[in-house]
Design a protein around this motif. Structure first.
Motif, mmCIF file in Angstrom:
data_model
loop_
_atom_site.group_PDB
_atom_site.id
_atom_site.type_symbol
_atom_site.label_atom_id
_atom_site.label_comp_id
_atom_site.label_asym_id
_atom_site.label_seq_id
_atom_site.Cartn_x
_atom_site.Cartn_y
_atom_site.Cartn_z
ATOM 1 N N PRO A 146 4.311 -0.419 1.191
ATOM 2 C CA PRO A 146 4.169 -1.042 0.244
ATOM 3 C C PRO A 146 2.520 -1.406 -0.389
ATOM 4 O O PRO A 146 2.563 -1.045 -1.636
ATOM 5 C CB PRO A 146 5.197 -2.737 -0.283
ATOM 6 C CG PRO A 146 6.351 -1.579 0.738
ATOM 7 C CD PRO A 146 5.868 -1.377 1.681
ATOM 8 N N GLU A 147 2.275 -2.386 0.470
ATOM 9 C CA GLU A 147 0.613 -2.740 0.054
ATOM 10 C C GLU A 147 -0.098 -1.799 -0.374
ATOM 11 O O GLU A 147 -1.094 -1.834 -1.158
ATOM 12 C CB GLU A 147 0.341 -3.781 1.183
ATOM 13 C CG GLU A 147 -1.033 -4.577 0.868
ATOM 14 C CD GLU A 147 -1.607 -5.228 0.121
ATOM 15 O OE1 GLU A 147 -3.143 -5.392 -0.359
ATOM 16 O OE2 GLU A 147 -0.335 -5.439 -0.655
ATOM 17 N N THR A 148 -0.075 -0.491 0.583
ATOM 18 C CA THR A 148 -1.060 0.591 0.791
ATOM 19 C C THR A 148 -0.583 1.377 -0.391
ATOM 20 O O THR A 148 -1.424 1.322 -1.299
ATOM 21 C CB THR A 148 -0.836 1.026 2.136
ATOM 22 O OG1 THR A 148 -1.134 0.435 3.325
ATOM 23 C CG2 THR A 148 -1.439 2.794 2.221
ATOM 24 N N LEU A 149 0.728 1.319 -0.675
ATOM 25 C CA LEU A 149 1.098 2.108 -2.239
ATOM 26 C C LEU A 149 -0.039 1.393 -2.820
ATOM 27 O O LEU A 149 -0.034 1.754 -4.166
ATOM 28 C CB LEU A 149 1.509 2.316 -2.393
ATOM 29 C CG LEU A 149 2.811 3.417 -1.365
ATOM 30 C CD1 LEU A 149 4.594 3.426 -1.894
ATOM 31 C CD2 LEU A 149 2.172 4.916 -1.552
ATOM 32 N N ARG A 150 0.931 0.135 -3.548
ATOM 33 C CA ARG A 150 -0.190 -0.484 -4.844
ATOM 34 C C ARG A 150 -2.154 -0.389 -4.662
ATOM 35 O O ARG A 150 -2.007 -0.885 -5.612
ATOM 36 C CB ARG A 150 -0.029 -2.094 -4.387
ATOM 37 C CG ARG A 150 1.295 -2.693 -5.102
ATOM 38 C CD ARG A 150 1.680 -4.020 -4.898
ATOM 39 N NE ARG A 150 2.076 -4.884 -3.737
ATOM 40 C CZ ARG A 150 2.752 -4.682 -2.915
ATOM 41 N NH1 ARG A 150 4.242 -4.757 -3.031
ATOM 42 N NH2 ARG A 150 2.655 -5.457 -1.648
ATOM 43 N N ARG A 151 -2.417 -0.271 -3.616
ATOM 44 C CA ARG A 151 -4.191 -0.345 -3.641
ATOM 45 C C ARG A 151 -4.591 0.481 -3.588
ATOM 46 O O ARG A 151 -5.829 0.768 -3.851
ATOM 47 C CB ARG A 151 -4.438 -1.028 -2.358
ATOM 48 C CG ARG A 151 -4.549 -2.435 -2.455
ATOM 49 C CD ARG A 151 -5.051 -3.319 -1.003
ATOM 50 N NE ARG A 151 -5.249 -4.397 -1.119
ATOM 51 C CZ ARG A 151 -5.957 -5.425 -1.089
ATOM 52 N NH1 ARG A 151 -7.246 -4.993 -2.288
ATOM 53 N NH2 ARG A 151 -5.697 -6.039 -1.769
ATOM 54 N N LYS A 169 10.957 8.403 0.696
ATOM 55 C CA LYS A 169 11.416 6.879 0.578
ATOM 56 C C LYS A 169 12.839 6.030 1.130
ATOM 57 O O LYS A 169 13.589 6.510 0.797
ATOM 58 C CB LYS A 169 11.556 6.716 -0.845
ATOM 59 C CG LYS A 169 10.896 6.627 -1.966
ATOM 60 C CD LYS A 169 10.691 6.199 -3.937
ATOM 61 C CE LYS A 169 9.283 6.495 -3.785
ATOM 62 N NZ LYS A 169 9.831 5.776 -5.600
ATOM 63 N N GLU A 170 11.992 5.391 1.866
ATOM 64 C CA GLU A 170 12.414 4.565 2.655
ATOM 65 C C GLU A 170 13.040 3.261 2.145
ATOM 66 O O GLU A 170 12.631 3.420 0.681
ATOM 67 C CB GLU A 170 11.965 4.695 4.527
ATOM 68 C CG GLU A 170 11.637 5.995 4.731
ATOM 69 C CD GLU A 170 13.148 6.249 5.120
ATOM 70 O OE1 GLU A 170 14.851 5.777 5.839
ATOM 71 O OE2 GLU A 170 13.519 7.438 5.432
ATOM 72 N N GLU A 171 14.039 2.996 2.950
ATOM 73 C CA GLU A 171 13.909 0.944 1.874
ATOM 74 C C GLU A 171 13.014 -0.127 1.931
ATOM 75 O O GLU A 171 12.913 -0.380 1.112
ATOM 76 C CB GLU A 171 14.959 0.176 2.930
ATOM 77 C CG GLU A 171 16.527 1.030 2.613
ATOM 78 C CD GLU A 171 17.299 -0.268 3.211
ATOM 79 O OE1 GLU A 171 16.985 -1.775 3.780
ATOM 80 O OE2 GLU A 171 18.235 0.145 3.604
ATOM 81 N N THR A 172 11.805 0.566 2.974
ATOM 82 C CA THR A 172 10.712 -0.367 2.908
ATOM 83 C C THR A 172 9.014 0.184 3.125
ATOM 84 O O THR A 172 8.173 -0.378 2.656
ATOM 85 C CB THR A 172 10.619 -1.762 4.017
ATOM 86 O OG1 THR A 172 11.145 -0.624 5.017
ATOM 87 C CG2 THR A 172 12.231 -2.542 4.338
#
Length: 197
Positions: free
Chosen positions: A65-70, A18-21
């Motif tokens: 983050p968007e890819t992780l959400r979907r 896990k990186e910051e963004t």
């Protein structure tokens, strides 16, 4: 980038950092490493990701983050198996259907059961995704191009023949597991065209 939904190999997750963004994911592979370059696209469980670095045993991709959400990628762990496919080359054969690697959302496996040497699945999903799923149409499940055999409310059914079972990760899943879903892009274009009339 375009994919076909014909999985080239099953890779194995090496590490998740896990990186910051974003999340950095390393994957052990063999076949997709051939003629690989920084910036190339590889579909990981159906998600189009960009290669940040690689060596003779593995490659690294970043996940926003968007890819992780979907998608279901946040559920991956060390040694998790993943479906891998390189983007289609200009001289490549087109064996599945047009897959962009832009996952629409996830579904949940409701049931799995064998019939002879075939394996049947029912998957539950959202009403928004189900609206684009039609009997005998295409859908990509964890990056695998499949034919929809039946639909029911917000669920759909598909079947894996013996050969496919040996070359994708779906038979290793369990009831209740999530799968990435990408509906046929043609259905999206038709809906958009109708809305404009």
């Amino acid at each position: 980038m375009v994919f076909t939904g014909i999985v080239e190999e099953i890779g194995k997750v090496g590490s998740l950092d896990k990186e910051e963004t974003h999340l950095l994911l390393s994957i052990f592979a063999k076949q997709v490493l051939q003629d690989l370059h920084i910036g190339d696209s590889i579909a990981v469980n159906g998600v189009c990701l960009t290669v940040c670095s690689f060596d003779d045993q593995s490659f690294v991709v970043g996940i926003s983050p968007e890819t992780l959400r979907r998608t279901n990628l946040e559920q991956l762990k060390e040694a998790s198996p993943v479906n891998l496919e390189r983007a289609l080359s200009a001289q490549g054969r087109f064996g599945g259907h047009i897959v962009q690697g832009h996952v629409d959302g996830v579904g949940t496996i409701r049931s799995m059961y064998p019939e002879g040497d075939s394996l049947w699945f029912w998957v539950d999903t959202t009403r928004e995704i189900a609206a684009f799923v039609v009997e005998k149409g295409y859908i990509a499940v964890d990056g695998t191009s499949l034919t929809v055999c039946a639909t029911q409310d917000c669920s759909f059914q598909f079947m894996l023949v013996a050969y496919t079972q040996q070359h994708v990760i779906l038979p290793q899943k369990q009831v209740g597991d999530q799968v990435n879903l990408e509906v046929d892009i043609l259905g999206k274009y038709v809906k958009q065209f109708i809305k404009q009339d």
